[in-house]
Design a protein around this motif. Structure first.
Motif, PDB file in Angstrom:
ATOM      1  N   ILE A 104       0.870  -1.171   0.000  1.00 18.04           N
ATOM      2  CA  ILE A 104       0.000   0.000   0.000  1.00 18.04           C
ATOM      3  C   ILE A 104       0.910   1.224   0.000  1.00 18.04           C
ATOM      4  O   ILE A 104       1.825   1.315   0.823  1.00 18.04           O
ATOM      5  CB  ILE A 104      -0.910   0.038   1.241  1.00 18.04           C
ATOM      6  CG1 ILE A 104      -1.720  -1.256   1.376  1.00 18.04           C
ATOM      7  CG2 ILE A 104      -1.843   1.247   1.166  1.00 18.04           C
ATOM      8  CD1 ILE A 104      -2.523  -1.335   2.672  1.00 18.04           C
ATOM      9  N   PHE A 105       0.674   2.143  -0.919  1.00 17.86           N
ATOM     10  CA  PHE A 105       1.467   3.365  -0.986  1.00 17.86           C
ATOM     11  C   PHE A 105       0.587   4.581  -0.710  1.00 17.86           C
ATOM     12  O   PHE A 105      -0.491   4.720  -1.306  1.00 17.86           O
ATOM     13  CB  PHE A 105       2.106   3.525  -2.365  1.00 17.86           C
ATOM     14  CG  PHE A 105       3.256   2.601  -2.636  1.00 17.86           C
ATOM     15  CD1 PHE A 105       4.538   2.927  -2.223  1.00 17.86           C
ATOM     16  CD2 PHE A 105       3.061   1.399  -3.306  1.00 17.86           C
ATOM     17  CE1 PHE A 105       5.613   2.075  -2.478  1.00 17.86           C
ATOM     18  CE2 PHE A 105       4.122   0.545  -3.570  1.00 17.86           C
ATOM     19  CZ  PHE A 105       5.398   0.879  -3.146  1.00 17.86           C
ATOM     20  N   ASP A 106       1.055   5.450   0.177  1.00 17.55           N
ATOM     21  CA  ASP A 106       0.452   6.754   0.387  1.00 17.55           C
ATOM     22  C   ASP A 106       1.104   7.692  -0.622  1.00 17.55           C
ATOM     23  O   ASP A 106       2.218   8.191  -0.399  1.00 17.55           O
ATOM     24  CB  ASP A 106       0.695   7.222   1.824  1.00 17.55           C
ATOM     25  CG  ASP A 106       0.089   8.593   2.115  1.00 17.55           C
ATOM     26  OD1 ASP A 106      -0.212   9.332   1.163  1.00 17.55           O
ATOM     27  OD2 ASP A 106      -0.075   8.909   3.300  1.00 17.55           O
ATOM     28  N   LEU A 107       0.453   7.912  -1.746  1.00 21.80           N
ATOM     29  CA  LEU A 107       1.062   8.698  -2.814  1.00 21.80           C
ATOM     30  C   LEU A 107       1.270  10.148  -2.407  1.00 21.80           C
ATOM     31  O   LEU A 107       2.243  10.786  -2.839  1.00 21.80           O
ATOM     32  CB  LEU A 107       0.205   8.628  -4.073  1.00 21.80           C
ATOM     33  CG  LEU A 107       0.112   7.255  -4.748  1.00 21.80           C
ATOM     34  CD1 LEU A 107      -0.662   7.366  -6.055  1.00 21.80           C
ATOM     35  CD2 LEU A 107       1.485   6.660  -5.001  1.00 21.80           C
ATOM     36  N   ASP A 108       0.372  10.692  -1.593  1.00 26.56           N
ATOM     37  CA  ASP A 108       0.558  12.073  -1.131  1.00 26.56           C
ATOM     38  C   ASP A 108       1.852  12.205  -0.331  1.00 26.56           C
ATOM     39  O   ASP A 108       2.600  13.181  -0.488  1.00 26.56           O
ATOM     40  CB  ASP A 108      -0.630  12.514  -0.270  1.00 26.56           C
ATOM     41  CG  ASP A 108      -1.822  12.954  -1.103  1.00 26.56           C
ATOM     42  OD1 ASP A 108      -1.672  13.047  -2.346  1.00 26.56           O
ATOM     43  OD2 ASP A 108      -2.889  13.192  -0.535  1.00 26.56           O
ATOM     44  N   ALA A 109       2.135  11.220   0.517  1.00 27.15           N
ATOM     45  CA  ALA A 109       3.369  11.259   1.310  1.00 27.15           C
ATOM     46  C   ALA A 109       4.604  11.147   0.427  1.00 27.15           C
ATOM     47  O   ALA A 109       5.613  11.821   0.656  1.00 27.15           O
ATOM     48  CB  ALA A 109       3.351  10.142   2.352  1.00 27.15           C
ATOM     49  N   ILE A 110       4.519  10.306  -0.600  1.00 23.90           N
ATOM     50  CA  ILE A 110       5.659  10.135  -1.507  1.00 23.90           C
ATOM     51  C   ILE A 110       5.857  11.386  -2.357  1.00 23.90           C
ATOM     52  O   ILE A 110       6.991  11.809  -2.612  1.00 23.90           O
ATOM     53  CB  ILE A 110       5.443   8.886  -2.378  1.00 23.90           C
ATOM     54  CG1 ILE A 110       5.491   7.636  -1.493  1.00 23.90           C
ATOM     55  CG2 ILE A 110       6.503   8.796  -3.487  1.00 23.90           C
ATOM     56  CD1 ILE A 110       5.155   6.357  -2.197  1.00 23.90           C
ATOM     57  N   ARG A 111       4.756  11.988  -2.778  1.00 26.97           N
ATOM     58  CA  ARG A 111       4.867  13.232  -3.559  1.00 26.97           C
ATOM     59  C   ARG A 111       5.453  14.366  -2.728  1.00 26.97           C
ATOM     60  O   ARG A 111       6.089  15.278  -3.264  1.00 26.97           O
ATOM     61  CB  ARG A 111       3.483  13.627  -4.089  1.00 26.97           C
ATOM     62  CG  ARG A 111       2.948  12.687  -5.173  1.00 26.97           C
ATOM     63  CD  ARG A 111       1.514  13.022  -5.523  1.00 26.97           C
ATOM     64  NE  ARG A 111       0.982  12.127  -6.554  1.00 26.97           N
ATOM     65  CZ  ARG A 111      -0.214  11.524  -6.495  1.00 26.97           C
ATOM     66  NH1 ARG A 111      -1.007  11.750  -5.437  1.00 26.97           N
ATOM     67  NH2 ARG A 111      -0.606  10.733  -7.456  1.00 26.97           N
ATOM     68  N   ALA A 112       5.244  14.305  -1.424  1.00 33.76           N
ATOM     69  CA  ALA A 112       5.728  15.376  -0.542  1.00 33.76           C
ATOM     70  C   ALA A 112       7.219  15.266  -0.243  1.00 33.76           C
ATOM     71  O   ALA A 112       7.835  16.225   0.229  1.00 33.76           O
ATOM     72  CB  ALA A 112       4.934  15.364   0.760  1.00 33.76           C
ATOM     73  N   MET A 113       7.807  14.095  -0.508  1.00 35.51           N
ATOM     74  CA  MET A 113       9.232  13.912  -0.257  1.00 35.51           C
ATOM     75  C   MET A 113       9.999  14.027  -1.575  1.00 35.51           C
ATOM     76  O   MET A 113       9.421  13.996  -2.662  1.00 35.51           O
ATOM     77  CB  MET A 113       9.488  12.538   0.389  1.00 35.51           C
ATOM     78  CG  MET A 113       9.085  11.350  -0.479  1.00 35.51           C
ATOM     79  SD  MET A 113       9.258   9.742   0.335  1.00 35.51           S
ATOM     80  CE  MET A 113      11.037   9.517   0.326  1.00 35.51           C
TER      81      MET A 113
END
Length: 339
Positions: free
Chosen positions: A186-195
């Motif tokens: 499961i990926f939290d895309l918002d969290a990945i986009r924020a990094m």
């Protein structure tokens, strides 16, 4: 050191899978985004993942599939995948230029395995979370359960790997990080986009490239070391749960037994796949159950020939004989233990 197979009986596992399917209708309706990354070769196998996910979903009309690909899929393949997915599917082109320098060191894995590293850019920003699933899998429980699993603030949730301790030692990862298998996550895309995900990947590769052998899985473990929510092992029930293993797992025997008996997703890890004659997984036939519901179905003659070859292998393969004998012994032990 060879670790023995988990003591399960295929008949009991199949009964548990059937019970899971019967309970799926009790799940809460949710819009779920499922991502796969493939090339032309793996399209038939992706169809199996999609067909099995729909079959076990409590609300299949709420599943949305996203295929990451490089634009080379044929029109026929696109049509066949869309048909399998009941037209609940979109194709997302991936810019592969940045991926060409990454290593390809396993013959049975193509560059498509790296496409997931670009998913945060390929998917619309309105999609905040996804389930990623490899295409050598069969879904055996409702994905609504997996989708509802909290990530507790972490950018990724994944299951411990069947060789996790071995792989952590190879990469020099701290003992508190459970090396995970990236085949289901499961990926939290918002969290990945924020990094600064691209820089983190590049740094991990440059720092550890002499040690990297498991490609994007190694990279994801390096980037998300200490930032991973561990998921129940049953959502990534690898082949080594059902066969003897030569590597040290990152899970306990109790976790292994629970996952092997009631898998949520069967993952046909390692190089012997169920579409190959040398497959040893006692649940590999489920792959063909679902493939034969897709446009890539066998003819009756092909099915007969495959089953004949498999029967001959059961008689001639020493590895298969050892596994069969272990299953028979387990069944006898259970029978003798009954009052």
């Amino acid at each position: 050191m060879i670790h023995p197979r988990i003591p399960t009986l295929p008949e009991e596992v199949l009964a548990n899978i059937a019970a899971q399917k019967a309970r799926a209708q009790d799940t809460v309706p949710q819009t779920i985004h499922v991502v796969l990354a493939i090339d032309e070769t793996y399209a038939p196998h992706a169809a199996v993942t999609i067909a099995s996910a729909l079959d076990h979903a409590g609300h299949p009309e709420r599943l949305n599939f996203h295929i990451l690909e490089d634009g080379s899929l044929s029109d026929t393949t696109r049509k066949n995948l869309s048909t399998t997915a009941r037209n609940q599917l979109i194709f997302l082109p991936v810019n592969t230029e940045a991926l060409t320098e990454l290593p390809l060191n396993r013959a049975y894995i193509s560059r498509a395995t790296y496409y997931r590293l670009a998913m945060h850019k390929a998917l619309p920003k309105a999609i905040q979370k996804i389930i990623y699933i490899d295409s050598d899998t069969v879904v055996t429980d409702a994905l609504e359960h997996l989708w509802s699993t909290p990530l507790n603030g972490y950018p990724i949730g994944a299951c411990p790997d069947e060789g996790g301790l071995t792989q952590s030692a190879r990469l020099g990862l701290p003992s508190e990080h459970l090396y995970f298998n990236a085949g289901v996550a499961i990926f939290d895309l918002d969290a990945i986009r924020a990094m600064d995900f691209e820089t983190a990947l590049a740094t991990a590769y440059e720092t550890h490239k002499e040690r990297i052998t498991l490609q994007d899985q190694d990279l994801l473990n390096l980037v998300f070391c200490g930032q991973t929510q561990s998921l129940p092992l049953r959502w990534n029930a690898g082949t080594r749960l059902y066969l003897p293993s030569e590597v040290e797992a990152a899970y306990t025997p109790e976790e292994a037994l629970e996952a092997a008996n009631a898998p949520g997703i069967l993952h046909f890890t390692d190089r012997r796949k169920p579409w190959m004659l040398k497959d040893l997984n006692p649940l590999g036939h489920l792959y063909w159950t679902y493939r034969n519901q897709t446009p890539w179905a066998e003819t009756a003659l092909q099915t007969a020939i495959r089953r004949l070859k498999k029967a001959l292998r059961h008689r001639l393969s020493s590895s298969q004989k050892a596994i069969d004998a272990d299953i028979v012994a387990r069944a006898k032990y259970d029978s003798d233990a009954l009052p």
